[in-house]
Design an enzyme around this catalytic site. Sequence first.
Site, PDB file in Angstrom:
ATOM      1  N   TYR A  73      10.182   9.449   9.286  1.00  0.00           N
ATOM      2  CA  TYR A  73      10.477   8.048   9.558  1.00  0.00           C
ATOM      3  C   TYR A  73      11.326   7.934  10.820  1.00  0.00           C
ATOM      4  CZ  TYR A  73       8.702   7.130   4.859  1.00  0.00           C
ATOM      5  OH  TYR A  73       7.889   7.040   3.754  1.00  0.00           O
ATOM      6  N   ASN A  86       2.351  -1.752   4.884  1.00  0.00           N
ATOM      7  CA  ASN A  86       1.173  -1.604   5.738  1.00  0.00           C
ATOM      8  C   ASN A  86      -0.032  -2.282   5.099  1.00  0.00           C
ATOM      9  OD1 ASN A  86      -0.951  -0.732   7.293  1.00  0.00           O
ATOM     10  ND2 ASN A  86      -0.702   1.450   6.838  1.00  0.00           N
ATOM     11  N   CYS A 106      -0.172   5.530   7.472  1.00  0.00           N
ATOM     12  CA  CYS A 106       1.240   5.569   7.084  1.00  0.00           C
ATOM     13  C   CYS A 106       1.517   6.727   6.131  1.00  0.00           C
ATOM     14  CB  CYS A 106       1.666   4.239   6.460  1.00  0.00           C
ATOM     15  SG  CYS A 106       0.719   3.763   5.013  1.00  0.00           S
ATOM     16  N   HIS A 107       0.454   7.314   5.560  1.00  0.00           N
ATOM     17  CA  HIS A 107       0.678   8.453   4.656  1.00  0.00           C
ATOM     18  C   HIS A 107       1.147   9.693   5.422  1.00  0.00           C
ATOM     19  CE1 HIS A 107      -3.571   8.636   5.988  1.00  0.00           C
ATOM     20  NE2 HIS A 107      -3.412   9.953   5.972  1.00  0.00           N
ATOM     21  N   GLU A 144      -6.069  16.371   4.317  1.00  0.00           N
ATOM     22  CA  GLU A 144      -6.051  16.494   5.773  1.00  0.00           C
ATOM     23  C   GLU A 144      -5.634  17.886   6.241  1.00  0.00           C
ATOM     24  OE1 GLU A 144      -4.031  13.370   7.827  1.00  0.00           O
ATOM     25  OE2 GLU A 144      -5.202  11.787   6.857  1.00  0.00           O
TER      26      GLU A 144
END
Lengths: 190, 214
Positions: B152, B175, B183-184, B210
């Site tokens: 963040y 979001n 945002c993850h 990912e």
Amino acid sequence: MSAAVKTGSGAGSAGSGAPAGDSLPPFESIVATHGATILRVCRGLVGPHNADDVWQETFLAALRVYPSTAGVLNREAWLVTIARNKAVDHHRRTARVPEPVESVGDGPLGVGDAVVRSVEAAEEAELVWTALALLPPTQREAVVYHHLAGLRYAAVAELLGNSEAAARRAAADGMKSLRAHLGQNRKEDS
Amino acid sequence: MEQHFVDSETGSTALVPADFASLTRDESTALDRLTELFRSAAAGAGLLDVAYRIVDSPVGALLLAGTERGLVRVAFAREGHDAVLESLATTVSPRVLLAPSRLDAAARELDEYFARQRQDFDLALDFQLAAGFRREVLAHLPDIGYGHTASYATVAALTSSPRAVRAVGTACARNPLPLVVPCHRVIRSDGSQGAYVGGVEAKALLLALESGAQ
């Protein structure tokens, strides 16, 4: 950490709770809630063969003005009013009432067969639509609004521009003639 | 004399007098067809302000909503899809209809993403639900590439308010376009994954997907 806060919606301030007093529900829910009733009204006012077009016109017109109708209290009566206007337009265009169905039965039908039963059901429906179309306009509308759409007589009177008592009488007279027509037709048919 | 009508909201045919029973028989089939036609006609007439559909995904049912400008909202089941639709009706437009075809591209790209055949989304996006600093934060999130993470604080440092770490958290939590705007990939400075609008399990699944760990 503030990221842990679960928000109800992207808008933030609206939150996830009940909508504010004058907010409108998604139009999708209006169609889901009132679609069937309005279809009955359209069928009652213009007959089953033209009802689909009038239903479409009704909901398109409703969708067009929907964002500015937060003050509408009786959503069903609002839609019935639009359907009525569209039915009037339709009658003006065609300048005639729906045609009675052409000869209902040629030859005797078998029994017990599901196809035959559904044909009979459709014919039964046609008899009712035809009988409705034979009613004087005010009676027809009173029957459709009260008995098919489920509107209270006060709302029916508002649509017809008469009194509650007159609306009630028109619906009662209409139902009486309708039953007389239907009784006659059914006798002739059997 | 007046018959008592329950309410036609139930769509029940029981409230119709016996004389009309035959009229309601084919109603639901006719309605399905009419509603389908109506949705196309509404889109054709430019009256479909918000189209939506619901798709299945490894992180649960997802609500996708789009305006004529682009995808405007992706919502997880835990957000309450009905509540999200009500909110869209209030904040974007009440002309909200179930209309899957406008969301075809978004649904396809999400499928590809979950099948690990896609790393970037190529979709028109409508950011009208995120204003000001939140909008600014979202604009920086695609800078964190597929398979990577950032804290963040790191994201805050990219913005016009480098010390607004908490506000970055809020922007991520709110979001309107999760998954598509990643945002993850924003995690805590201590390396733990932190919270997520779709739930911590969903965040863990996405980061594992990912990273190729499966």
